[in-house]
Motif scaffolding. Structure first.
Motif, PDB file in Angstrom:
ATOM      1  N   TRP A 131       1.012  -1.117  -0.045  1.00  0.00           N
ATOM      2  CA  TRP A 131       0.088  -0.014   0.045  1.00  0.00           C
ATOM      3  C   TRP A 131       0.874   1.264  -0.049  1.00  0.00           C
ATOM      4  O   TRP A 131       1.886   1.356   0.885  1.00  0.00           O
ATOM      5  CB  TRP A 131      -0.794   0.015   1.239  1.00  0.00           C
ATOM      6  N   GLN A 132       0.802   2.104  -0.895  1.00  0.00           N
ATOM      7  CA  GLN A 132       1.613   3.308  -1.199  1.00  0.00           C
ATOM      8  C   GLN A 132       0.711   4.381  -1.745  1.00  0.00           C
ATOM      9  O   GLN A 132      -0.259   4.267  -2.354  1.00  0.00           O
ATOM     10  CB  GLN A 132       2.634   2.902  -2.208  1.00  0.00           C
ATOM     11  N   THR A 133       1.337   5.436  -1.325  1.00  0.00           N
ATOM     12  CA  THR A 133       0.628   6.822  -1.784  1.00  0.00           C
ATOM     13  C   THR A 133       1.635   7.430  -2.753  1.00  0.00           C
ATOM     14  O   THR A 133       2.837   7.445  -2.449  1.00  0.00           O
ATOM     15  CB  THR A 133       0.492   7.631  -0.572  1.00  0.00           C
ATOM     16  N   ARG A 134       1.199   7.940  -3.924  1.00  0.00           N
ATOM     17  CA  ARG A 134       2.139   8.631  -4.866  1.00  0.00           C
ATOM     18  C   ARG A 134       1.419   9.812  -5.306  1.00  0.00           C
ATOM     19  O   ARG A 134       0.314  10.140  -5.356  1.00  0.00           O
ATOM     20  CB  ARG A 134       2.321   7.628  -6.136  1.00  0.00           C
ATOM     21  N   ALA A 181      -2.396  13.229  -7.169  1.00  0.00           N
ATOM     22  CA  ALA A 181      -2.011  12.137  -6.143  1.00  0.00           C
ATOM     23  C   ALA A 181      -3.096  10.880  -5.866  1.00  0.00           C
ATOM     24  O   ALA A 181      -4.437  11.374  -6.028  1.00  0.00           O
ATOM     25  CB  ALA A 181      -2.064  13.100  -4.857  1.00  0.00           C
ATOM     26  N   TYR A 182      -2.441   9.980  -5.602  1.00  0.00           N
ATOM     27  CA  TYR A 182      -3.209   8.777  -5.562  1.00  0.00           C
ATOM     28  C   TYR A 182      -2.709   7.635  -4.408  1.00  0.00           C
ATOM     29  O   TYR A 182      -1.713   7.758  -4.222  1.00  0.00           O
ATOM     30  CB  TYR A 182      -3.480   8.144  -6.842  1.00  0.00           C
ATOM     31  N   HIS A 183      -3.509   6.889  -4.107  1.00  0.00           N
ATOM     32  CA  HIS A 183      -3.066   5.607  -3.695  1.00  0.00           C
ATOM     33  C   HIS A 183      -2.931   4.351  -4.589  1.00  0.00           C
ATOM     34  O   HIS A 183      -3.650   4.475  -5.422  1.00  0.00           O
ATOM     35  CB  HIS A 183      -4.266   5.061  -2.366  1.00  0.00           C
ATOM     36  N   GLN A 184      -2.000   3.661  -4.126  1.00  0.00           N
ATOM     37  CA  GLN A 184      -1.748   2.640  -4.874  1.00  0.00           C
ATOM     38  C   GLN A 184      -1.712   1.052  -4.118  1.00  0.00           C
ATOM     39  O   GLN A 184      -0.684   1.027  -3.475  1.00  0.00           O
ATOM     40  CB  GLN A 184      -0.475   2.745  -5.668  1.00  0.00           C
ATOM     41  N   ILE A 185      -2.600   0.342  -4.343  1.00  0.00           N
ATOM     42  CA  ILE A 185      -2.611  -1.088  -3.353  1.00  0.00           C
ATOM     43  C   ILE A 185      -2.291  -2.106  -4.520  1.00  0.00           C
ATOM     44  O   ILE A 185      -2.989  -2.435  -5.417  1.00  0.00           O
ATOM     45  CB  ILE A 185      -4.048  -1.298  -2.926  1.00  0.00           C
ATOM     46  N   GLY A 186      -1.082  -2.757  -4.377  1.00  0.00           N
ATOM     47  CA  GLY A 186      -0.732  -3.651  -5.299  1.00  0.00           C
ATOM     48  C   GLY A 186      -0.560  -4.838  -4.808  1.00  0.00           C
ATOM     49  O   GLY A 186      -0.321  -5.311  -3.590  1.00  0.00           O
ATOM     50  N   PHE A 187      -0.696  -5.933  -5.691  1.00  0.00           N
ATOM     51  CA  PHE A 187      -0.300  -7.310  -5.450  1.00  0.00           C
ATOM     52  C   PHE A 187       1.002  -7.931  -6.524  1.00  0.00           C
ATOM     53  O   PHE A 187       0.792  -7.389  -7.664  1.00  0.00           O
ATOM     54  CB  PHE A 187      -1.476  -7.976  -5.977  1.00  0.00           C
ATOM     55  N   THR A 188       1.812  -8.720  -5.927  1.00  0.00           N
ATOM     56  CA  THR A 188       2.802  -8.786  -6.952  1.00  0.00           C
ATOM     57  C   THR A 188       3.084 -10.476  -6.967  1.00  0.00           C
ATOM     58  O   THR A 188       2.876 -11.040  -5.838  1.00  0.00           O
ATOM     59  CB  THR A 188       4.335  -8.427  -6.488  1.00  0.00           C
ATOM     60  N   PHE A 189       3.596 -10.817  -7.808  1.00  0.00           N
ATOM     61  CA  PHE A 189       3.877 -12.287  -8.036  1.00  0.00           C
ATOM     62  C   PHE A 189       5.377 -12.370  -8.830  1.00  0.00           C
ATOM     63  O   PHE A 189       5.500 -11.498  -9.716  1.00  0.00           O
ATOM     64  CB  PHE A 189       2.957 -13.146  -8.930  1.00  0.00           C
TER      65      PHE A 189
END
Length: 479
Positions: A131-134, A181-189
Motif C-alpha cells: 500500500w503506497q501513496t504517490r 495524487a493517489y493511493h496504489q494498492i498492489g499485488f505482486t508475483f
C-alpha cells in the motif's frame, strides 16, 4: 477539516500544487539492491537469500518514502518568493519576451505497508502486497503566464502592461501542467523461471486523491481604447480539476470514488561473465475521476483589473461537471549491472511513456560486510543534472537505508530553510533548483528459507507435531 483555496489566485494556486505536492521519486540508487523496496518497484527482484533469509519480509507500517522536486527555468526566484516568504509573486526579474519555459518535474512515493512471502523453493515463487501513496507533477510554464496573472502593481509596472508591451511571440499556448495524487494498492508475483531468468508482475488498484491540469492553446489580451485601464484576457484551453475549491479528509482515504488500475511487468536476465540486465514496463495505468470533477465549459474571459478573488469566482463560474480519465506516469526502464567483488557499477535508462521526462543514470556501490555506500549521477531530459549519495545497512534479515538523488541542491535547500528570514532573503538568488531525499527500513521474520538439499522443514510433519500446539499445551493431558 478542509483545505480552502478560495482566497488564492487561481493560477498561483494551481502552480503551487505542482510545486508543493508530494510529487516520480526516482530513488535510483536503490535499483538492484534487492531490498524490500526494490522488490516492489521492480517485481523481478527478490529480497530473499536462500539458507539465510527468513520467510516473510515487511516494513511494519514504517514508511519507506522518497520525494524529488526539480524546477528548471528563469522563474526560480519568483517562485521561491512564494514558497519561502510573504512577498507574493515577484516577477520583476522576468523577461516577458524571452522564449524560455520553466519546467517542473516532481514526485513522491511512500510505501506505507509492504509484506512479501517466500512461497515455494521450487521456482522461488514469491507473493507480495503493498500500500503506497504517490504524487506526480510535470509540465512547462512560460514566463508570460506568470507575468499576465500578476495583477498587483510592482514598482509602478503592472504585469498586464508588461505583457501588452512585449515584442516577442505569444507563447502562453505552450503552458502545459499536470499534477495528481493517489493511493496504489498492489499485488505482486515473482518466479525464477530458470537459473538465468526471472520475471515479476505487479497489478495495482488505484484510488485517486486529487488531480489538476491546465493546458493553454491560446491567450489573447483585448485593450479597449474607449475604456482606459479595462482589459479582457481570454484564455483558450482545458482546465480540469477533481475538486472545486476544497479537499475533505474523506478524499485522502482509499475509496472507490476515483478508481483506476495499473500494471508493471519486470524481468531479470543473467548474462555471461556475470552481467545482469533488468527491464521494466512500470506503472502503466489510468485513473477515472468521478462525475463530481470539473472542467471549463468555454474559453475564460477575465477582467484583468479585478482582484484575485473576483478572477477565481469567474473561473469557477465557468466550470462544468464532467467525468474524465488521466494516465499515471508510466515508464520503460533498463538496468545493466555487474559485481566486481565488493564493487558494483550500474547504468540505468528510464523514460516516461506519456511526457518528455526521462533519466540516464550511472551508479556505483561499495559493500563492506553489512555496510553499503553508493553514489549516482543522473541526467534528466529536462536539461538538469543530479548527483546522489546513499548509505545502507543490509543483512539477510534487516535493512535500513537513507539517501538522496540530489545531494548538493538538497543541502543548499536545507541551509536556506533553516536560516532565519533575513539570511534567507540574502540567499534567495543562490540558484536553488530542487531537493530529494529517501528513507526506508524492513525486517524479515519466520522460518529460514532453505534450498532442497538443506531443507529441514517438511509440511505436515514439522508444521504441527502432535501435542505441541498452543491449545494442547494449555488443555492437554498431563502425566
Amino acid at each position: 477539516m478542509r483545505t480552502n483555496f478560495k482566497h488564492t489566485p487561481v493560477f498561483c494556486g494551481i502552480l503551487l500544487l505542482f510545486l508543493s505536492s508530494k510529487v516520480s521519486a526516482q530513488q535510483f540508487s536503490l535499483y538492484g539492491t534487492r531490498t524490500l523496496w526494490d522488490s516492489f518497484e521492480n517485481p523481478a527482484q527478490s529480497p530473499f537469500e536462500l539458507n539465510e533469509s527468513r520467510q516473510f519480509a515487511s516494513n511494519f507500517f514504517v514508511p519507506n518514502s522518497g520525494v524529488n522536486l526539480q524546477f528548471n527555468g528563469p522563474a526560480q526566484v519568483a517562485l521561491k518568493n512564494i514558497l519561502l516568504y510573504t512577498n507574493g509573486l515577484s516577477v520583476s526579474n522576468l523577461d516577458v519576451d524571452a522564449p524560455r519555459f520553466n519546467k517542473v518535474n516532481a514526485s513522491e512515493n511512500s510505501y506505507l505497508l509492504m509484506l512479501r512471502l517466500f512461497k515455494t523453493v521450487d521456482y522461488r515463487r514469491e507473493l507480495g502486497f503493498s500500500w503506497q501513496t504517490r504524487a506526480e507533477s510535470h509540465g512547462k510554464l512560460h514566463n508570460q503566464a506568470l507575468i499576465v496573472f500578476k495583477t498587483a502593481n510592482e514598482q509602478g509596472i503592472n504585469g498586464i502592461d508588461r505583457y501588452l508591451n512585449r515584442t516577442g511571440p505569444n507563447q502562453l499556448r505552450g503552458t502545459d501542467l499536470q499534477a495528481q495524487a493517489y493511493h496504489q494498492i498492489g499485488f505482486t508475483f515473482r518466479e525464477q523461471y530458470n537459473q538465468n531468468f526471472s520475471y515479476g508482475i505487479k497489478l495495482s488498484y488505484l484510488s485517486g486523491i486529487a488531480h489538476n491540469s491546465i493546458k493553454v492553446r491560446s491567450g489573447e489580451l483585448d485593450n479597449d481604447p474607449a475604456s482606459p485601464g479595462y482589459r479582457t484576457f481570454t484564455v483558450g484551453g482545458v482546465l480540469r480539476s477533481s475538486y472545486y475549491d476544497d479537499i475533505a479528509w474523506d478524499d485522502l482515504r482509499p475509496n472507490f470514488r476515483n478508481p483506476g488500475m495499473s500494471l508493471t511487468l519486470s524481468s531479470n536476465l543473467k548474462l555471461r561473465d556475470g552481467w545482469n540486465v533488468m527491464t521494466n514496463l512500470k506503472d502503466v495505468g489510468f485513473i477515472r475521476w468521478s462525475a463530481d470533477s470539473y472542467r471549463n465549459g468555454a474559453d475564460l474571459n477575465i477582467n484583468t483589473l479585478d482582484d484575485a478573488e473576483d478572477q477565481l469566482d469567474k473561473i469557477q463560474a465557468s466550470l462544468v461537471r464532467e467525468r474524465y480519465t488521466s494516465v499515471i506516469n508510466g515508464k520503460a526502464e533498463a538496468l545493466i549491472s555487474k559485481e566486481f567483488g565488493a564493487f558494483k557499477p550500474s547504468a540505468l535508462l528510464s523514460k516516461s511513456l506519456f511526457n518528455n521526462s526521462g533519466d540516464i543514470v550511472l551508479m556505483n556501490s561499495f559493500r563492506y560486510k553489512v555496510l553499503q555506500i553508493g553514489a549516482s549521477g543522473a541526467y534528466n531530459l529536462n536539461d538538469y543534472f543530479q548527483f546522489g549519495g546513499q548509505l545502507m545497512l543490509k543483512s539477510p534479515n534487516v535493512e535500513f537505508f537513507i539517501g538522496t538523488d540530489n545531494l548538493f541542491q538538497s543541502y543548499k535547500t536545507k541551509v536556506l530553510l533553516t536560516d532565519d528570514p533575513d539570511q534567507r532573503l540574502e540567499r534567495v538568488n543562490e540558484g536553488i533548483k530542487g531537493a530529494a531525499a529517501y528513507l526506508g527500513f524492513s525486517l524479515k521474520f519466520g522460518r529460514i528459507v532453505s534450498d532442497p538439499q538443506n531443507e529441514n522443514y517438511i509440511p505436515g510433519i514439522n508444521h504441527r507435531v502432535p501435542g505441541t500446539g498452543f491449545l494442547n499445551k494449555i488443555f492437554g493431558k498431563r502425566d
